[in-house]
Design a protein around this motif. Sequence first.
Motif, PDB file in Angstrom:
ATOM      1  N   VAL A 161      45.037  40.888  45.922  1.00  0.00           N
ATOM      2  CA  VAL A 161      45.183  42.140  45.176  1.00  0.00           C
ATOM      3  C   VAL A 161      43.823  42.648  44.728  1.00  0.00           C
ATOM      4  CG1 VAL A 161      45.987  43.111  42.988  1.00  0.00           C
ATOM      5  CG2 VAL A 161      47.551  41.783  44.401  1.00  0.00           C
ATOM      6  N   LYS A 162      43.556  43.925  45.004  1.00  0.00           N
ATOM      7  CA  LYS A 162      42.280  44.537  44.636  1.00  0.00           C
ATOM      8  C   LYS A 162      42.430  45.672  43.620  1.00  0.00           C
ATOM      9  CE  LYS A 162      39.978  41.917  47.416  1.00  0.00           C
ATOM     10  NZ  LYS A 162      39.178  40.796  46.846  1.00  0.00           N
ATOM     11  N   ARG A 163      43.684  46.061  43.353  1.00  0.00           N
ATOM     12  CA  ARG A 163      43.922  47.161  42.401  1.00  0.00           C
ATOM     13  C   ARG A 163      45.126  46.815  41.531  1.00  0.00           C
ATOM     14  NH1 ARG A 163      44.121  52.754  45.283  1.00  0.00           N
ATOM     15  NH2 ARG A 163      41.926  52.155  45.628  1.00  0.00           N
ATOM     16  N   VAL A 164      44.941  46.933  40.212  1.00  0.00           N
ATOM     17  CA  VAL A 164      45.981  46.580  39.240  1.00  0.00           C
ATOM     18  C   VAL A 164      46.234  47.764  38.324  1.00  0.00           C
ATOM     19  CG1 VAL A 164      46.591  45.049  37.328  1.00  0.00           C
ATOM     20  CG2 VAL A 164      45.335  44.143  39.296  1.00  0.00           C
ATOM     21  N   VAL A 165      47.503  48.055  38.061  1.00  0.00           N
ATOM     22  CA  VAL A 165      47.890  49.134  37.154  1.00  0.00           C
ATOM     23  C   VAL A 165      48.619  48.541  35.956  1.00  0.00           C
ATOM     24  CG1 VAL A 165      49.229  51.263  36.895  1.00  0.00           C
ATOM     25  CG2 VAL A 165      48.118  50.748  39.086  1.00  0.00           C
ATOM     26  N   VAL A 166      48.247  48.993  34.759  1.00  0.00           N
ATOM     27  CA  VAL A 166      48.949  48.595  33.530  1.00  0.00           C
ATOM     28  C   VAL A 166      49.488  49.850  32.875  1.00  0.00           C
ATOM     29  CG1 VAL A 166      48.806  47.406  31.326  1.00  0.00           C
ATOM     30  CG2 VAL A 166      47.387  46.632  33.229  1.00  0.00           C
ATOM     31  N   ALA A 167      50.795  49.906  32.661  1.00  0.00           N
ATOM     32  CA  ALA A 167      51.438  51.075  32.057  1.00  0.00           C
ATOM     33  C   ALA A 167      51.931  50.715  30.658  1.00  0.00           C
ATOM     34  CB  ALA A 167      52.607  51.537  32.922  1.00  0.00           C
ATOM     35  N   GLY A 168      51.474  51.486  29.670  1.00  0.00           N
ATOM     36  CA  GLY A 168      51.924  51.264  28.297  1.00  0.00           C
ATOM     37  C   GLY A 168      50.782  51.252  27.306  1.00  0.00           C
ATOM     38  N   ALA A 210      34.480  41.576  34.193  1.00  0.00           N
ATOM     39  CA  ALA A 210      35.250  40.514  33.531  1.00  0.00           C
ATOM     40  C   ALA A 210      34.628  39.169  33.855  1.00  0.00           C
ATOM     41  CB  ALA A 210      36.711  40.564  33.975  1.00  0.00           C
ATOM     42  N   PRO A 211      33.516  38.833  33.210  1.00  0.00           N
ATOM     43  CA  PRO A 211      32.810  37.583  33.523  1.00  0.00           C
ATOM     44  C   PRO A 211      33.727  36.364  33.401  1.00  0.00           C
ATOM     45  CG  PRO A 211      31.483  38.964  32.074  1.00  0.00           C
ATOM     46  CD  PRO A 211      32.838  39.596  32.147  1.00  0.00           C
ATOM     47  N   GLY A 212      33.735  35.539  34.443  1.00  0.00           N
ATOM     48  CA  GLY A 212      34.534  34.321  34.429  1.00  0.00           C
ATOM     49  C   GLY A 212      36.011  34.513  34.694  1.00  0.00           C
ATOM     50  N   SER A 213      36.443  35.759  34.986  1.00  0.00           N
ATOM     51  CA  SER A 213      37.860  36.049  35.222  1.00  0.00           C
ATOM     52  C   SER A 213      38.070  36.500  36.652  1.00  0.00           C
ATOM     53  CB  SER A 213      38.343  37.143  34.257  1.00  0.00           C
ATOM     54  OG  SER A 213      39.620  37.638  34.636  1.00  0.00           O
ATOM     55  N   SER A 214      39.291  36.302  37.152  1.00  0.00           N
ATOM     56  CA  SER A 214      39.629  36.777  38.493  1.00  0.00           C
ATOM     57  C   SER A 214      39.604  38.295  38.585  1.00  0.00           C
ATOM     58  CB  SER A 214      41.017  36.263  38.891  1.00  0.00           C
ATOM     59  OG  SER A 214      42.005  36.722  37.976  1.00  0.00           O
ATOM     60  N   LEU A 215      39.618  38.988  37.435  1.00  0.00           N
ATOM     61  CA  LEU A 215      39.613  40.446  37.424  1.00  0.00           C
ATOM     62  C   LEU A 215      38.218  41.039  37.579  1.00  0.00           C
ATOM     63  CD1 LEU A 215      42.152  42.391  36.956  1.00  0.00           C
ATOM     64  CD2 LEU A 215      42.548  39.986  36.434  1.00  0.00           C
ATOM     65  N   ASP A 216      37.187  40.215  37.593  1.00  0.00           N
ATOM     66  CA  ASP A 216      35.824  40.732  37.694  1.00  0.00           C
ATOM     67  C   ASP A 216      35.638  41.484  39.011  1.00  0.00           C
ATOM     68  OD1 ASP A 216      33.196  41.020  36.621  1.00  0.00           O
ATOM     69  OD2 ASP A 216      32.477  39.518  38.039  1.00  0.00           O
ATOM     70  N   GLY A 217      35.285  42.759  38.917  1.00  0.00           N
ATOM     71  CA  GLY A 217      35.092  43.589  40.092  1.00  0.00           C
ATOM     72  C   GLY A 217      36.347  44.230  40.647  1.00  0.00           C
ATOM     73  N   VAL A 218      37.504  43.915  40.077  1.00  0.00           N
ATOM     74  CA  VAL A 218      38.780  44.463  40.553  1.00  0.00           C
ATOM     75  C   VAL A 218      38.951  45.882  40.020  1.00  0.00           C
ATOM     76  CG1 VAL A 218      41.291  44.214  40.382  1.00  0.00           C
ATOM     77  CG2 VAL A 218      39.856  42.214  40.826  1.00  0.00           C
ATOM     78  N   GLU A 219      39.620  46.735  40.796  1.00  0.00           N
ATOM     79  CA  GLU A 219      39.931  48.092  40.351  1.00  0.00           C
ATOM     80  C   GLU A 219      41.131  48.039  39.405  1.00  0.00           C
ATOM     81  OE1 GLU A 219      38.486  50.238  44.491  1.00  0.00           O
ATOM     82  OE2 GLU A 219      40.587  50.374  43.874  1.00  0.00           O
ATOM     83  N   VAL A 220      41.013  48.710  38.275  1.00  0.00           N
ATOM     84  CA  VAL A 220      42.099  48.726  37.293  1.00  0.00           C
ATOM     85  C   VAL A 220      42.395  50.151  36.878  1.00  0.00           C
ATOM     86  CG1 VAL A 220      41.632  46.407  36.416  1.00  0.00           C
ATOM     87  CG2 VAL A 220      40.494  48.360  35.370  1.00  0.00           C
ATOM     88  N   ASN A 221      43.647  50.377  36.573  1.00  0.00           N
ATOM     89  CA  ASN A 221      44.087  51.674  36.059  1.00  0.00           C
ATOM     90  C   ASN A 221      45.073  51.408  34.934  1.00  0.00           C
ATOM     91  OD1 ASN A 221      46.672  53.680  36.345  1.00  0.00           O
ATOM     92  ND2 ASN A 221      44.760  54.818  36.528  1.00  0.00           N
ATOM     93  N   VAL A 222      44.859  52.050  33.807  1.00  0.00           N
ATOM     94  CA  VAL A 222      45.803  51.926  32.700  1.00  0.00           C
ATOM     95  C   VAL A 222      46.309  53.315  32.333  1.00  0.00           C
ATOM     96  CG1 VAL A 222      44.822  49.801  31.770  1.00  0.00           C
ATOM     97  CG2 VAL A 222      43.952  51.982  30.977  1.00  0.00           C
ATOM     98  N   LYS A 223      47.588  53.405  32.030  1.00  0.00           N
ATOM     99  CA  LYS A 223      48.169  54.705  31.712  1.00  0.00           C
ATOM    100  C   LYS A 223      49.082  54.601  30.510  1.00  0.00           C
ATOM    101  CE  LYS A 223      52.643  55.352  33.869  1.00  0.00           C
ATOM    102  NZ  LYS A 223      53.129  56.223  32.788  1.00  0.00           N
ATOM    103  N   GLY A 224      49.102  55.646  29.707  1.00  0.00           N
ATOM    104  CA  GLY A 224      50.054  55.738  28.617  1.00  0.00           C
ATOM    105  C   GLY A 224      51.440  56.041  29.146  1.00  0.00           C
TER     106      GLY A 224
END
Length: 445
Positions: free
Chosen positions: A373-380, A413-427
């Motif tokens: 997975v290279k892109r993660v979306v968080v809604a809320g 995100a140093p030390g995390s698997s999310l380092d360099g990953v594309e993220v999107n957060v939405k209300g």
Amino acid sequence: MSISLALAYYGDDFTGSTDALEFLSRAGLKTALFIEPPTPERLATYSNLDAIGVAGLTRSMAPDVMEQTLRTAFVELRQLGTRHVHYKVCSTFDSSPIVGSIGKAIDVGQEIFQKSFIPLLVAAPSLGRYCVFGNLFARMGIGSAGTIYRLDRHPSMSKHPVTPADESDLRLHLAKQTTKKAGLLDILQVVKSQESIQNAVTSLLQDNAEIILFDALYEEHLLPIGELMDSYGHPQNPLFLVGSSGVEMALGKYWAKKGDLQPVTSWPNPGKASPLLVLAGSCSPVTSGQIVWAKANGFSEIVLDAQQIHDHATLGAGLSDYVQKAIDQIRQERSVIVHTAGSSAQQGITLSSEKLGTALGLIAKEVVRQTSVKRVVVAGGDTSSYAARAMGIEAVEMIAPLVPGAPLCKATAPGSSLDGVEVNVKGGQVGAEDYFGVLLEGRVF
């Protein structure tokens, strides 16, 4: 810009903070959004920044906790030598006297910054947020063609589970949270000359106004407001502002007019990122409709048991089954949505934003670690701040605009698997029905 930082802002949640990040980036300011106020040493590792933000948690805090948090944060931001410090709130003014009190933030900010008044700008026309004669109106869904409602009659906001909107006049809303007097520069005054606007502000100050709320209905109304606000800013004595990302829009428009900035009008297309991982903590009907669309268009659904999340909030104690289900689907090249499907309400459980957001973040961190997975979306909005912390994110920077108010970002995100990953957060209110499809395809609007 001729100064080191033009603006620093503190967001009351993560989704709203990325909203401000987008409009600063669009205006041409290189901006990084941090999870915690950065130390000068850490800030120095990010090159050539014009502005910074901090994605806070105060929208879900009680006033006494807010005061402790904001007092420290505001002092740290003031010491950065920026012209403006903005307390960024949701464009639907989510707050109450007991949760996420914007009045409390105003009281703390005035004590620290000691300015002659606090500008309050909530309108953000490009996001479907309008303020007329002090009353806030909101479109149903940001980045959609939904109907516009007065805030206290909005089908979603009037029924918000934590801060239901029962008053559209923002002066009356604030009067329940602070004793400071609020004046109004109404829509008929905003459209006059800059001299008339300044005279109206002077008159309000003579009438002992401590907060000045600005109306705005159209994009062009933001320019004179930005000019007025900027006239009060100074690196050694920053202006403290409160409002939505309309603040960034207004200042950006004025700085561009002055020639200090070159707005960014073209962005590289990030392209498709399949499979997509979506984590939804929102109970908004807008997000619910987006989940329905996604399921009908090939997304796999994983429904969390609210009771289990309530009882266990660590990966080793109740989340591993969900992680494995998500991994199995992703390895079959299927995009996945993880959410509660409203089970907390159905089971009569009060599931806190902290527990749900932390659980979603831990699930994401482990799924990304074990998959491609290279892109993660968080809604809320209420859960995203906790999810980002659980994912180990330190900061995000904008990559491209895909939906107004919810940019695609790259995570540090140093030390995390999310380092360099594309993220999107939405209300919860953001996006049209096909929102998750847009994020999957990576289409710049």
